[in-house]
Structure formats: C-alpha cells, structure tokens
Design a protein around this motif. Structure first.
Motif, PDB file in Angstrom:
ATOM      1  N   GLN A 175     -10.379  -1.489   3.599  1.00 21.41           N
ATOM      2  CA  GLN A 175      -9.689  -1.292   4.861  1.00 21.41           C
ATOM      3  C   GLN A 175      -9.882   0.134   5.366  1.00 21.41           C
TER       4      GLN A 175
ATOM      5  N   ARG B 136      -9.878   3.841   3.805  1.00 21.68           N
ATOM      6  CA  ARG B 136      -8.669   4.057   3.003  1.00 21.68           C
ATOM      7  C   ARG B 136      -9.022   4.405   1.556  1.00 21.68           C
TER       8      ARG B 136
ATOM      9  N   GLN C 213      -7.898   3.317   7.377  1.00 18.12           N
ATOM     10  CA  GLN C 213      -6.620   3.904   7.762  1.00 18.12           C
ATOM     11  C   GLN C 213      -6.927   4.805   8.948  1.00 18.12           C
TER      12      GLN C 213
ATOM     13  N   ASP D 152       0.861  -1.187   0.000  1.00 19.54           N
ATOM     14  CA  ASP D 152       0.000   0.000   0.000  1.00 19.54           C
ATOM     15  C   ASP D 152       0.894   1.233   0.000  1.00 19.54           C
TER      16      ASP D 152
ATOM     17  N   ARG E  56       3.839  -0.327  10.829  1.00 22.29           N
ATOM     18  CA  ARG E  56       2.820  -0.519   9.806  1.00 22.29           C
ATOM     19  C   ARG E  56       3.088   0.406   8.628  1.00 22.29           C
TER      20      ARG E  56
ATOM     21  N   ASP F  30      -2.572  -4.651   1.966  1.00 24.05           N
ATOM     22  CA  ASP F  30      -4.000  -4.721   1.673  1.00 24.05           C
ATOM     23  C   ASP F  30      -4.392  -5.842   0.729  1.00 24.05           C
TER      24      ASP F  30
ATOM     25  N   GLY G 261      -0.427  -3.612   7.625  1.00 26.58           N
ATOM     26  CA  GLY G 261      -0.889  -2.542   6.747  1.00 26.58           C
ATOM     27  C   GLY G 261      -0.935  -2.916   5.285  1.00 26.58           C
TER      28      GLY G 261
ATOM     29  N   ASP H 181       2.237   3.313   6.183  1.00 27.32           N
ATOM     30  CA  ASP H 181       1.560   4.573   6.496  1.00 27.32           C
ATOM     31  C   ASP H 181       1.389   5.374   5.209  1.00 27.32           C
ATOM     32  N   PHE H 182       0.216   5.233   4.569  1.00 26.97           N
ATOM     33  CA  PHE H 182      -0.021   5.921   3.310  1.00 26.97           C
ATOM     34  C   PHE H 182      -0.160   7.428   3.504  1.00 26.97           C
ATOM     35  N   ASP H 183      -0.701   7.841   4.636  1.00 27.09           N
ATOM     36  CA  ASP H 183      -0.835   9.277   4.896  1.00 27.09           C
ATOM     37  C   ASP H 183       0.531   9.955   4.911  1.00 27.09           C
TER      38      ASP H 183
END
Length: 360
Positions: free
Chosen positions: A309, A316, A311, A32, A87, A176, A174, A89-91
């Motif tokens: 999922q 997400r 976040q 991700d 994990r 997906d 984390g 962390d896309f943010d």
C-alpha cells in the motif's frame, strides 16, 4: 503482578496468499498501528511494543482510560492506532516517539490514540496462554464488554465470504489486510502461529539511485521514483529482497548508469540545506544515526516491484523487486498506475461489535 512478566513477545502471523477454507478459523481486520501488549497491575499501566520497548510515556491519554476500563489485573494484546480524516494514520503514530514530553502531551491532545484489543492473555492472576483462542475470546468479551472509545474490541467473523469482503472494503479506511486465527490454538509468544493476508500489487517505477548494503560493496536497496502529471520525478520509496548473488550483480549492472549528483533530477536532495522537501537520504530522529546516504543513477531503468500500500505519495513498506522492465519508458511510470481506493469510514470498523460486520 499482572500474572505475566514484562516484556512479553506477542504472537505473530506468517504471510498467506489465500484465506484458509477448512478448519475452525476466525478472521479479523489487520490494523496498521503499533502492536501493544498492555499490562495492568492495580494503579500501574505498562504498554510494551512488539520488540519489548516501553511505549507507556508516549501515550498518556491511553494510560488514563486503560486504568478506568480494564480489569484491575490483566494482560491484553492489541494495536495502538490514530485516526486522521476517517483513516488510520501511521505517520501520526510515529510522531509520538518524541524525546520531549511536552511535545508528546501536545500531540496526545491534537491527535489522540485509540487501542484496538483482540486478545486477553491474563486476568485476575490467571494466565490464559494455554487456553484455546475460543476460550480467551469468550473471556475477553466478558471482561471487556463495557469498554468504549478510545478502547475498542476488534470486529471479527468466522464467515470466509464476509472476511473476503472486508479485505476489499476496509482498505478504504487504511487497514492493510486480514489476520486469520485458529480458534483451537493456544497463545504462542514470538511464534508465527497466525496467518496474514495483505494486499499485493505490482508497480513499474523508475530506478533513480541505490544504497549500499551494510555488509559491504553490494547493493542493499534501489531508490524508486514516479512522475507526476507535470513531468516532475518524485521519490516514492525503495525496494529490496535481493539474494546475496543478486546484490553483487547489481553493483556491476548499475555502474554504467551512475552519474554525478549535479546531473541528477534530485541533485538538491544531496544538499539538504537547499531543499525543504522530505529527502530520501536525510537523517531524522527515526534513522538512529544509520547511514542513509544514497548513490544517484540516471533515471533510465524501470523496475517492476510488488508492494502492499501507499501512505499518501509514499510506499508504506519496503517494496519487493520482481524484474526489470526494459520494454517500458521511464516517462510512462506515473502515479496514474496507483489504484483508486474507495473510502470507507474508519468509525464503522472501530464501532462494530465483535462478530459484527463493519458498516458504513
């Protein structure tokens, strides 16, 4: 030249509900992050996104290590990821797309990125797109055998049972889902030649508003909310995937439920200066000037949606509308519906060797 011109469209995957059980397949975790096609040509590094956007300036810490670890002339396919507290962390990745180089450099120090590599597309002037994945994978192992953090080769397995275990366990880090690739397949830029298996869950959420579709006076998406244990209603994301006919019907269906902003639990969000929360209708540097205004409706309707999922406390991705739940009270739509995912150490996935099972 690195033997392939920039930008190169990456090979893509189409959704699947089950893992293939026949044929010559290899399975990888679905990362991700930001898809990245990396070109190295001597002292030059270029990093392109899936859409062809040049990402190079946003990840200066990767440029340095790619120059150290990659073959002098090559093109690789991979995913840029950032780890926070074990994990993905896309943010944190999104924060990198900042106009100020000083801010990018600071974030590169505070939350450095990694690159997970899963394909070799050219090396030493030889284009490998027409080679089967089994050959490309062997060359990847040979030419990138010595890479080390923050560059990683993706773990993989040809065992469907092991892959199914990954599908469950690695969500806690984390990730997906899974990607399935035919080992006999060539690399097909821009074509959905692989399979992806993602988590799909159902959620009953309160419909709290909607946005108009860009095509006109039909509904584009529904704004969703969940109650916490104090009775506060929180925005968690939106759902869509409506046919043109359904979009028009929704405009009429929602009309009796529309309300004045001051009558809505989220009335402060329509006056951002009165709120410090992240708002569903607020502009940001990611919205690129799009009209994100929304129309409040009384929180009296419940929709069942499908999602992959969360976040944190937000969806997400955009959820998919399934059906109305007229049999359910809005107050019963709480965060308690969300499954508890057992944590899984991301380091155990990143540090696994290809064809190894990630370990905890």
């Amino acid at each position: 030249m690195s033997a392939l011109d920039r930008p190169l469209k990456p090979a893509l995957a189409k959704p699947s509900k089950v893992l293939p059980t026949s044929g010559d397949w290899v399975f990888e975790p679905k990362w991700d992050g930001f898809r990245a096609i990396v070109h190295r040509n001597g002292p030059e590094i270029g990093i392109d996104s899936r859409s062809g956007t040049d990402l190079t300036r946003y990840f200066p810490e990767l440029v340095a290590v790619l120059l150290e670890q990659l073959p002098e002339r090559c093109v690789i396919d991979g995913e840029i990821v950032i780890e926070t507290d074990g994990r993905l962390d896309f943010d944190a990745l999104q924060l990198r797309l900042h106009p100020a180089q000083s801010r990018i450099d600071l974030l590169a120090q505070q939350s450095p990125a990694s690159l997970v590599v899963f394909d070799l597309l050219a090396v030493n002037g030889e284009v490998l797109l027409d080679e089967p994945l089994s050959v490309r994978r062997g060359l990847l192992e040979s030419h990138l055998r010595e890479v080390h953090a923050p560059i990683f080769r993706t773990p993989s397995t040809t065992d469907p049972d092991a892959a199914q275990a990954w599908f469950t366990d690695l969500e806690g880090a984390g990730l997906d889902g899974l990607i399935a690739k035919d080992l006999t397949s060539t690399y097909q830029p821009g074509v959905r030649s692989y399979l992806k298996l993602k988590h799909r869950r159902d959620l009953d959420a309160v419909v709290c508003g909607f946005r108009w579709h860009k095509s006109g006076d039909v509904v584009g998406s529904l704004m969703l909310g969940l109650y916490d244990d104090t009775g506060a209603l929180h925005y968690v994301g939106a759902c869509s995937s409506f046919t043109a006919k359904r979009r028009a019907e929704l405009a009429d269906f929602l009309a009796p439920y529309r309300c004045a902003p001051q009558e809505h639990p989220w009335h402060a969000w329509l006056s951002p200066e009165d709120s410090t929360e992240r708002l569903p209708g607020g502009q940001s540097r990611w919205s690129a000037g799009k009209d994100l205004s929304w129309n409040p409706v009384r929180p009296e309707l419940v929709a069942e949606v499908a999602y992959d999922q969360f976040q944190g406390a937000r969806l997400r991705h955009l959820a998919t509308f399934v059906r109305w739940r007229h049999d359910r009270e809005p107050a019963s739509c709480t965060f308690e519906q969300l499954p508890q995912i057992d944590p899984y150490p991301l380091a155990g996935v990143l540090e696994a060797r290809p064809d190894d099972t990630p370990t905890d």
